[in-house]
Motif scaffolding. Structure first.
Motif, PDB file in Angstrom:
ATOM      1  N   MET A   1      -4.693  31.361  -5.462  1.00 52.02           N
ATOM      2  CA  MET A   1      -3.680  30.699  -4.647  1.00 52.02           C
ATOM      3  C   MET A   1      -4.297  29.496  -3.928  1.00 52.02           C
ATOM      4  O   MET A   1      -5.348  29.604  -3.309  1.00 52.02           O
ATOM      5  N   ARG A   2      -3.640  28.347  -4.038  1.00 52.25           N
ATOM      6  CA  ARG A   2      -4.173  27.148  -3.422  1.00 52.25           C
ATOM      7  C   ARG A   2      -3.997  27.214  -1.904  1.00 52.25           C
ATOM      8  O   ARG A   2      -2.953  27.612  -1.399  1.00 52.25           O
ATOM      9  N   PRO A   3      -5.031  26.772  -1.159  1.00 49.35           N
ATOM     10  CA  PRO A   3      -4.892  26.792   0.304  1.00 49.35           C
ATOM     11  C   PRO A   3      -3.874  25.766   0.775  1.00 49.35           C
ATOM     12  O   PRO A   3      -3.699  24.701   0.167  1.00 49.35           O
ATOM     13  N   THR A   4      -3.226  26.068   1.873  1.00 50.12           N
ATOM     14  CA  THR A   4      -2.297  25.144   2.502  1.00 50.12           C
ATOM     15  C   THR A   4      -2.819  24.796   3.899  1.00 50.12           C
ATOM     16  O   THR A   4      -3.718  25.448   4.431  1.00 50.12           O
ATOM     17  N   VAL A   5      -2.245  23.753   4.478  1.00 50.95           N
ATOM     18  CA  VAL A   5      -2.577  23.388   5.851  1.00 50.95           C
ATOM     19  C   VAL A   5      -1.824  24.335   6.773  1.00 50.95           C
ATOM     20  O   VAL A   5      -0.595  24.374   6.772  1.00 50.95           O
ATOM     21  N   ALA A   6      -2.551  25.131   7.543  1.00 47.53           N
ATOM     22  CA  ALA A   6      -1.925  26.130   8.410  1.00 47.53           C
ATOM     23  C   ALA A   6      -1.728  25.619   9.831  1.00 47.53           C
ATOM     24  O   ALA A   6      -0.780  26.026  10.516  1.00 47.53           O
ATOM     25  N   ALA A   7      -2.619  24.764  10.314  1.00 48.50           N
ATOM     26  CA  ALA A   7      -2.518  24.278  11.693  1.00 48.50           C
ATOM     27  C   ALA A   7      -3.318  22.992  11.845  1.00 48.50           C
ATOM     28  O   ALA A   7      -4.299  22.760  11.138  1.00 48.50           O
ATOM     29  N   VAL A   8      -2.869  22.151  12.785  1.00 50.96           N
ATOM     30  CA  VAL A   8      -3.582  20.931  13.159  1.00 50.96           C
ATOM     31  C   VAL A   8      -3.713  20.926  14.676  1.00 50.96           C
ATOM     32  O   VAL A   8      -2.708  20.955  15.386  1.00 50.96           O
ATOM     33  N   HIS A   9      -4.935  20.923  15.176  1.00 50.62           N
ATOM     34  CA  HIS A   9      -5.191  20.943  16.619  1.00 50.62           C
ATOM     35  C   HIS A   9      -5.899  19.660  17.038  1.00 50.62           C
ATOM     36  O   HIS A   9      -6.584  19.018  16.228  1.00 50.62           O
ATOM     37  N   THR A  10      -5.780  19.282  18.296  1.00 48.22           N
ATOM     38  CA  THR A  10      -6.470  18.105  18.820  1.00 48.22           C
ATOM     39  C   THR A  10      -7.142  18.421  20.145  1.00 48.22           C
ATOM     40  O   THR A  10      -6.767  19.368  20.837  1.00 48.22           O
ATOM     41  N   ALA A  11      -8.138  17.624  20.481  1.00 49.19           N
ATOM     42  CA  ALA A  11      -8.829  17.753  21.761  1.00 49.19           C
ATOM     43  C   ALA A  11      -9.248  16.369  22.216  1.00 49.19           C
ATOM     44  O   ALA A  11      -9.920  15.636  21.476  1.00 49.19           O
ATOM     45  N   ALA A  12      -8.858  15.981  23.418  1.00 53.57           N
ATOM     46  CA  ALA A  12      -9.210  14.673  23.958  1.00 53.57           C
ATOM     47  C   ALA A  12     -10.595  14.725  24.591  1.00 53.57           C
ATOM     48  O   ALA A  12     -10.976  15.721  25.206  1.00 53.57           O
ATOM     49  N   ILE A  13     -11.350  13.644  24.437  1.00 50.21           N
ATOM     50  CA  ILE A  13     -12.684  13.561  25.021  1.00 50.21           C
ATOM     51  C   ILE A  13     -12.977  12.114  25.368  1.00 50.21           C
ATOM     52  O   ILE A  13     -12.536  11.191  24.666  1.00 50.21           O
ATOM     53  N   SER A  14     -13.682  11.890  26.461  1.00 43.79           N
ATOM     54  CA  SER A  14     -14.058  10.552  26.888  1.00 43.79           C
ATOM     55  C   SER A  14     -15.543  10.554  27.209  1.00 43.79           C
ATOM     56  O   SER A  14     -16.034  11.448  27.905  1.00 43.79           O
ATOM     57  N   VAL A  79       1.742  20.776   8.076  1.00 45.51           N
ATOM     58  CA  VAL A  79       1.628  22.238   8.090  1.00 45.51           C
ATOM     59  C   VAL A  79       2.527  22.841   7.012  1.00 45.51           C
ATOM     60  O   VAL A  79       3.698  22.503   6.884  1.00 45.51           O
ATOM     61  N   GLY A  80       1.921  23.736   6.229  1.00 48.05           N
ATOM     62  CA  GLY A  80       2.644  24.394   5.151  1.00 48.05           C
ATOM     63  C   GLY A  80       2.471  23.722   3.804  1.00 48.05           C
ATOM     64  O   GLY A  80       2.846  24.302   2.775  1.00 48.05           O
ATOM     65  N   ARG A  81       1.922  22.525   3.761  1.00 47.35           N
ATOM     66  CA  ARG A  81       1.735  21.822   2.498  1.00 47.35           C
ATOM     67  C   ARG A  81       0.369  22.151   1.890  1.00 47.35           C
ATOM     68  O   ARG A  81      -0.593  22.419   2.606  1.00 47.35           O
ATOM     69  N   PRO A  82       0.262  22.102   0.559  1.00 45.11           N
ATOM     70  CA  PRO A  82      -1.027  22.347  -0.085  1.00 45.11           C
ATOM     71  C   PRO A  82      -2.073  21.343   0.379  1.00 45.11           C
ATOM     72  O   PRO A  82      -1.775  20.150   0.570  1.00 45.11           O
ATOM     73  N   LEU A  83      -3.301  21.818   0.554  1.00 46.76           N
ATOM     74  CA  LEU A  83      -4.393  20.942   0.969  1.00 46.76           C
ATOM     75  C   LEU A  83      -4.737  19.937  -0.119  1.00 46.76           C
ATOM     76  O   LEU A  83      -5.174  18.816   0.173  1.00 46.76           O
ATOM     77  N   VAL A  84      -4.563  20.329  -1.361  1.00 45.12           N
ATOM     78  CA  VAL A  84      -4.915  19.484  -2.503  1.00 45.12           C
ATOM     79  C   VAL A  84      -3.638  18.968  -3.171  1.00 45.12           C
ATOM     80  O   VAL A  84      -2.703  19.742  -3.392  1.00 45.12           O
ATOM     81  N   PRO A  85      -3.573  17.668  -3.482  1.00 44.65           N
ATOM     82  CA  PRO A  85      -4.613  16.648  -3.272  1.00 44.65           C
ATOM     83  C   PRO A  85      -4.553  16.063  -1.865  1.00 44.65           C
ATOM     84  O   PRO A  85      -3.456  15.804  -1.338  1.00 44.65           O
ATOM     85  N   VAL A  86      -5.713  15.823  -1.294  1.00 42.04           N
ATOM     86  CA  VAL A  86      -5.756  15.219   0.034  1.00 42.04           C
ATOM     87  C   VAL A  86      -5.108  13.840   0.017  1.00 42.04           C
ATOM     88  O   VAL A  86      -4.433  13.443   0.974  1.00 42.04           O
ATOM     89  N   GLY A  87      -5.286  13.115  -1.082  1.00 42.75           N
ATOM     90  CA  GLY A  87      -4.664  11.799  -1.187  1.00 42.75           C
ATOM     91  C   GLY A  87      -3.156  11.855  -1.057  1.00 42.75           C
ATOM     92  O   GLY A  87      -2.536  10.936  -0.520  1.00 42.75           O
ATOM     93  N   ALA A 114     -12.153  19.909   5.367  1.00 42.41           N
ATOM     94  CA  ALA A 114     -11.667  21.237   4.976  1.00 42.41           C
ATOM     95  C   ALA A 114     -11.702  21.401   3.459  1.00 42.41           C
ATOM     96  O   ALA A 114     -12.060  22.468   2.933  1.00 42.41           O
ATOM     97  N   PHE A 115     -11.320  20.349   2.743  1.00 38.02           N
ATOM     98  CA  PHE A 115     -11.327  20.394   1.274  1.00 38.02           C
ATOM     99  C   PHE A 115     -12.741  20.613   0.749  1.00 38.02           C
ATOM    100  O   PHE A 115     -12.988  21.486  -0.111  1.00 38.02           O
ATOM    101  N   ALA A 116     -13.708  19.851   1.257  1.00 35.06           N
ATOM    102  CA  ALA A 116     -15.088  19.997   0.784  1.00 35.06           C
ATOM    103  C   ALA A 116     -15.663  21.357   1.160  1.00 35.06           C
ATOM    104  O   ALA A 116     -16.411  21.969   0.375  1.00 35.06           O
ATOM    105  N   ARG A 117     -15.319  21.843   2.356  1.00 40.86           N
ATOM    106  CA  ARG A 117     -15.788  23.178   2.747  1.00 40.86           C
ATOM    107  C   ARG A 117     -15.169  24.246   1.855  1.00 40.86           C
ATOM    108  O   ARG A 117     -15.820  25.258   1.546  1.00 40.86           O
ATOM    109  N   THR A 118     -13.924  24.064   1.437  1.00 43.03           N
ATOM    110  CA  THR A 118     -13.285  25.004   0.519  1.00 43.03           C
ATOM    111  C   THR A 118     -14.040  25.048  -0.800  1.00 43.03           C
ATOM    112  O   THR A 118     -14.213  26.115  -1.411  1.00 43.03           O
ATOM    113  N   LEU A 119     -14.506  23.879  -1.255  1.00 44.05           N
ATOM    114  CA  LEU A 119     -15.286  23.806  -2.495  1.00 44.05           C
ATOM    115  C   LEU A 119     -16.736  24.229  -2.291  1.00 44.05           C
ATOM    116  O   LEU A 119     -17.471  24.393  -3.268  1.00 44.05           O
ATOM    117  N   ASP A 120     -17.160  24.358  -1.014  1.00 40.99           N
ATOM    118  CA  ASP A 120     -18.533  24.696  -0.652  1.00 40.99           C
ATOM    119  C   ASP A 120     -19.511  23.622  -1.117  1.00 40.99           C
ATOM    120  O   ASP A 120     -20.605  23.923  -1.612  1.00 40.99           O
TER     121      ASP A 120
END
Length: 368
Positions: A1-14, A79-87, A114-120
């Motif tokens: 099963m192809r991975p999907t994007v489950a969540a997108v989080h952000t963090a502000a930093i200065s 969110v909910g869309r397949p990670l591949v293709p990233v393009g 995330a894509f490269a980590r999935t491929l290791d």
């Protein structure tokens, strides 16, 4: 099963720029940077990290606008869309949000990570590399008299041996500043000049021959970004011309190539809209005989890691001009749990999956 994007989080930093390395150029002073870190989580639990390194004076983007666009527009669509293709996800972001390449690049970096980590595999492998495992780097020098001396001491103390001097502030002062930098660095040190589009054509025509006499190796963005005709004419004055602000996306690069306006292009992951597109632009430039290097918008550790992986994925990276992968050297602190392998002369690629870096534990707790 192809991975999907489950969540997108952000963090502000200065972060505050190291006081002895603050850069002052034709586009203003860069003493502090506001960033937005991005974390993408896939349905298989893999995490990817990105960074929005946007400076309003330079790009028109900042952490506040980026957080809003990611939270309200981009994340709900991803969110909910397949990670591949990233393009494909990058094209989706383009349809939803006009402009804002640095914002979209921050998300794109996280998706590619995330894509490269999935491929290791390291990100550079996912991008088609590596063609090299280390990249030579340089640091900007600015200021006059005692201020320039102080910046130079801090830069060499951090290990840097190659530099570019900020010019475009008035021909007489520019020549004097470069002359002092040459005196400090010595006759054999690598020295370039970056005008940030601050000269008129006539000023550039006077300044460039004088800088050539100081052994300067290049002049970067000598005139306004849109003045491609002027840049082409200035190439005849004896110094290679590097385009920076003139080139954001592929359309800008195509116009530059047609105008024969530069010898080299300074690519940014942010300007390009992401790592994959930066590599695409580098390959296109090299196919027309235009060199490339990795320029900087003051990236932090995550952005610097993305720069490094892109540089190593380019079949042709300039052998003559060092890149600007400065990362934590520029700031008073590092955001990474483990720093990049950089000694000021070069930055070296590791073999860990994805970007090979993660934010510090305290910053991980800031993601929302």
């Amino acid at each position: 099963m192809r991975p999907t994007v489950a969540a997108v989080h952000t963090a502000a930093i200065s972060l505050q720029v190291h006081p002895d390395l603050v850069v002052t150029g034709a586009r203003g002073t860069h003493a502090r940077s506001d960033f937005l870190l991005v974390r993408v989580v896939t349905s298989t639990g893999v995490e990817g990290y990105g960074e929005v390194s946007a400076t309003p004076l330079w790009s028109g983007e900042d952490g506040v606008s980026s957080a809003h666009f990611i939270r309200e527009i981009l994340a709900p669509a991803l969110v909910g869309r397949p990670l591949v293709p990233v393009g494909g996800l990058e094209l989706l972001m383009d349809r939803l949000l006009a402009g804002n390449p640095f914002t979209k690049a921050g998300v794109s970096i996280a998706l590619w990570d995330a894509f490269a980590r999935t491929l290791d595999v390291p990100l550079t492998v996912a991008l088609g590399g590596p063609y090299r495992d280390e990249v030579p780097i340089k640091l900007s020098l600015s200021g006059d008299a005692a201020a320039l001396d102080s910046v130079f001491r801090a830069a060499t103390g951090a290990g840097f041996q190659a530099f570019k001097v900020k010019v475009g502030l008035g021909v007489a002062g520019d020549v004097a500043r470069v002359s002092r930098a040459r005196e400090l660095a010595g006759p054999g040190a690598f020295l370039g000049a970056d005008a940030n589009g601050g000269w008129t054509r006539s000023q550039a025509a006077r300044a460039i021959p004088a800088l050539a006499q100081q052994g300067v190796s290049f002049v970067e963005q000598p005139v306004a970004p849109a003045d491609l005709d002027g840049m082409r004419q200035l190439r005849n004055l004896g110094l290679p011309v590097i385009a920076d602000e003139s080139v954001f996306g592929l359309a800008d690069l195509a116009a530059l190539v047609r105008a024969e306006a530069a010898d080299c292009v300074s690519l940014y992951v942010g300007k390009s809209g992401g790592p994959g597109r930066a590599v695409e632009m580098g390959r296109l430039a090299s196919s027309f005989g235009v060199d490339t290097l990795l320029g900087s918008n003051g990236e932090l550790g995550i952005g610097a890691a993305a720069q490094l992986h892109v540089a190593c994925a380019l079949p042709a990276l300039s052998p003559e001009f060092p890149s600007d992968i400065i990362g934590a050297h520029y700031y008073t602190e590092d955001i990474l749990a483990e720093p990049l392998d950089s000694d000021g002369r070069r930055v070296k690629l590791g073999d860990s999956p994805g970007l090979g870096v993660r934010p510090r534990a305290d910053l991980m707790r800031k993601f929302q």
